[in-house]
Design a protein around this motif. Structure first.
Motif, mmCIF file in Angstrom:
data_model
loop_
_atom_site.group_PDB
_atom_site.id
_atom_site.type_symbol
_atom_site.label_atom_id
_atom_site.label_comp_id
_atom_site.label_asym_id
_atom_site.label_seq_id
_atom_site.Cartn_x
_atom_site.Cartn_y
_atom_site.Cartn_z
ATOM 1 N N HIS A 1 -36.475 48.971 -60.642
ATOM 2 C CA HIS A 1 -36.921 49.692 -59.453
ATOM 3 C C HIS A 1 -37.768 48.780 -58.568
ATOM 4 O O HIS A 1 -38.245 47.733 -59.009
ATOM 5 C CB HIS A 1 -37.736 50.920 -59.861
ATOM 6 N N ARG A 2 -37.960 49.210 -57.317
ATOM 7 C CA ARG A 2 -38.844 48.486 -56.386
ATOM 8 C C ARG A 2 -39.703 49.503 -55.652
ATOM 9 O O ARG A 2 -39.381 50.699 -55.594
ATOM 10 C CB ARG A 2 -38.042 47.616 -55.422
ATOM 11 N N PRO A 3 -40.843 49.080 -55.069
ATOM 12 C CA PRO A 3 -41.751 50.043 -54.427
ATOM 13 C C PRO A 3 -41.085 50.828 -53.300
ATOM 14 O O PRO A 3 -40.287 50.284 -52.527
ATOM 15 C CB PRO A 3 -42.880 49.156 -53.882
ATOM 16 N N CYS A 4 -41.421 52.102 -53.228
ATOM 17 C CA CYS A 4 -40.926 52.976 -52.168
ATOM 18 C C CYS A 4 -41.572 52.589 -50.844
ATOM 19 O O CYS A 4 -42.781 52.343 -50.764
ATOM 20 C CB CYS A 4 -41.257 54.425 -52.517
ATOM 21 N N ALA A 5 -40.764 52.552 -49.784
ATOM 22 C CA ALA A 5 -41.273 52.187 -48.462
ATOM 23 C C ALA A 5 -41.930 53.349 -47.746
ATOM 24 O O ALA A 5 -42.523 53.162 -46.686
ATOM 25 C CB ALA A 5 -40.140 51.635 -47.598
ATOM 26 N N PRO B 1 -48.414 44.274 -59.278
ATOM 27 C CA PRO B 1 -48.112 45.696 -59.481
ATOM 28 C C PRO B 1 -49.388 46.520 -59.576
ATOM 29 O O PRO B 1 -50.478 45.992 -59.846
ATOM 30 C CB PRO B 1 -47.366 45.707 -60.828
ATOM 31 N N GLN B 2 -49.230 47.814 -59.358
ATOM 32 C CA GLN B 2 -50.349 48.717 -59.599
ATOM 33 C C GLN B 2 -50.809 48.542 -61.044
ATOM 34 O O GLN B 2 -50.016 48.252 -61.931
ATOM 35 C CB GLN B 2 -49.912 50.162 -59.361
ATOM 36 N N VAL C 1 -38.939 38.902 -61.178
ATOM 37 C CA VAL C 1 -39.832 37.926 -61.811
ATOM 38 C C VAL C 1 -40.284 36.893 -60.786
ATOM 39 O O VAL C 1 -41.473 36.553 -60.703
ATOM 40 C CB VAL C 1 -39.127 37.238 -62.999
ATOM 41 N N ARG C 2 -39.352 36.395 -59.983
ATOM 42 C CA ARG C 2 -39.721 35.412 -58.967
ATOM 43 C C ARG C 2 -40.645 36.018 -57.921
ATOM 44 O O ARG C 2 -41.521 35.359 -57.375
ATOM 45 C CB ARG C 2 -38.446 34.848 -58.328
ATOM 46 N N THR C 3 -40.456 37.310 -57.641
ATOM 47 C CA THR C 3 -41.335 38.001 -56.689
ATOM 48 C C THR C 3 -42.744 38.139 -57.266
ATOM 49 O O THR C 3 -43.744 37.954 -56.557
ATOM 50 C CB THR C 3 -40.747 39.378 -56.338
ATOM 51 N N LEU C 4 -42.847 38.453 -58.548
ATOM 52 C CA LEU C 4 -44.151 38.487 -59.206
ATOM 53 C C LEU C 4 -44.801 37.109 -59.184
ATOM 54 O O LEU C 4 -46.014 36.971 -58.953
ATOM 55 C CB LEU C 4 -43.997 38.962 -60.653
ATOM 56 N N VAL D 1 -43.385 48.751 -66.000
ATOM 57 C CA VAL D 1 -42.206 49.343 -66.639
ATOM 58 C C VAL D 1 -41.138 49.635 -65.592
ATOM 59 O O VAL D 1 -39.952 49.345 -65.788
ATOM 60 C CB VAL D 1 -42.582 50.627 -67.405
ATOM 61 N N ALA D 2 -41.537 50.209 -64.461
ATOM 62 C CA ALA D 2 -40.580 50.541 -63.409
ATOM 63 C C ALA D 2 -39.899 49.289 -62.866
ATOM 64 O O ALA D 2 -38.682 49.274 -62.637
ATOM 65 C CB ALA D 2 -41.284 51.289 -62.283
ATOM 66 N N LEU D 3 -40.663 48.214 -62.666
ATOM 67 C CA LEU D 3 -40.078 46.973 -62.169
ATOM 68 C C LEU D 3 -39.106 46.389 -63.193
ATOM 69 O O LEU D 3 -38.037 45.893 -62.827
ATOM 70 C CB LEU D 3 -41.182 45.964 -61.851
ATOM 71 N N ALA D 4 -39.475 46.449 -64.476
ATOM 72 C CA ALA D 4 -38.575 45.951 -65.515
ATOM 73 C C ALA D 4 -37.275 46.736 -65.544
ATOM 74 O O ALA D 4 -36.197 46.177 -65.781
ATOM 75 C CB ALA D 4 -39.266 46.021 -66.877
#
Length: 307
Positions: free
Chosen positions: A103-107, A292-293, A283-286, A97-100
């Motif tokens: 958002h992107r993962p926190c570093a 994802p978690q 999407v391309r990154t997936l 949901v966050a990626l949609a």
């Protein structure tokens, strides 16, 4: 302020920040940050205050030798939600949901996940715009922010260029392309009477099935093959991004059983096209292997991951 008031801090796959009484459950629930979006009365008055839209761990085990009075969750202390002048705490059902939502993962709190995301992002997008071989967090944030602010979807439209072709989330794609999208992608299913996208029409692709998002979890688990068999629209050339996803091992024949739906139910939901909600860059990154978690357990119905 009424301590029992329902705060506007739940985020939908379309990126909307809404008030809802549900408490998303651990361990799949995630925490987010777009900067300080609220006023002193805890009303949300901005959609964002930064290009860095982060998805973080809900619970972080960190300590400080000396606790400063800065409202951070160190030394076992809980944050005061929507404290004046502090960033607005956002909550997601899960990381897809966050990626949609853009958002992107926190570093910081998710360093390992962030590195995997950047690695997959680099494989998907090649050299960074700055000319450096490695993408930085600001590079990624700028690209995602451009996609969030594009007008096609109304609230936070998303578009991305791929070579000479423009691949847009606002494009209606034929059902024949649906099985080629990677797990973790959100789509909306277009119907003749549909006007744009809405939060009730957000579906997660996971394990060869579509799972309808709700605040309480996923429902209406429908195998993708049911949709493509009944609603396939031939004649449209697949986009480069979808072909890239299809070429990945395990994505050629995505069809694991997941929560059977009756043929009548599938027919009642008949839809000839879909639109991608998740930013195309993500999407391309997936498709390049970022995992994802784990999603909310309700998305794993029929796959044996939970009882």
């Amino acid at each position: 302020t009424d301590p029992q008031m329902v705060l506007q801090n739940r985020v939908t796959p379309l990126g909307s920040i809404v008030a809802h009484p549900v408490r998303y459950a651990a361990p799949s629930a995630m925490f987010g940050n777009r900067g300080c979006l609220h006023d002193d009365q805890r009303n949300v008055v901005h959609t964002h205050k930064s290009a860095a839209w982060l998805v973080c761990l809900l619970h972080v085990k960190r300590t400080r030798r000396v606790q400063r009075d800065d409202n951070r969750a160190f030394n076992g202390r809980k944050r005061v939600l929507m404290a004046p002048g502090r960033y607005t705490e956002l909550f997601f059902l899960d990381e897809p949901v966050a990626l949609a939502a853009g958002h992107r993962p926190c570093a910081c709190c998710r360093r390992a996940a962030y590195r995997k995301f950047v690695s997959a992002w680099g494989s998907a997008h090649g050299q960074a715009p700055s000319g450096r071989a490695a993408w930085t967090a600001p590079d990624i944030d700028r690209q995602l922010h451009n996609e969030r602010l594009a007008p096609q979807l109304g609230r936070t439209g998303m578009t991305a260029n791929e070579g000479d072709a423009s691949v847009q989330n606002s494009d209606a794609c034929p059902m024949s392309d649906l099985a080629n999208l990677p797990d973790g992608t959100f789509v909306s299913l277009e119907r003749a009477e549909a006007q744009g996208d809405d939060d009730e029409n957000a579906w997660l692709i996971m394990g060869g099935a579509l799972h309808r998002w709700t605040h309480y979890g996923y429902s209406d688990h429908i195998p993708i093959e049911h949709w493509t068999a009944r609603n396939n629209t031939p004649g449209r050339q697949r986009s480069a991004s979808l072909n890239a996803a299809a070429a990945l091992p395990g994505n050629e024949n995505v069809g694991a059983p997941a929560g059977e739906a009756t043929p009548d139910a599938v027919a009642a939901e008949a839809s000839r096209y879909f639109r991608v909600i998740t930013p195309m860059s993500t999407v391309r990154t997936l498709a390049e292997g970022y995992i994802p978690q784990l999603p909310d357990p309700s998305a794993l119905v029929g796959r044996g991951e939970h009882a």
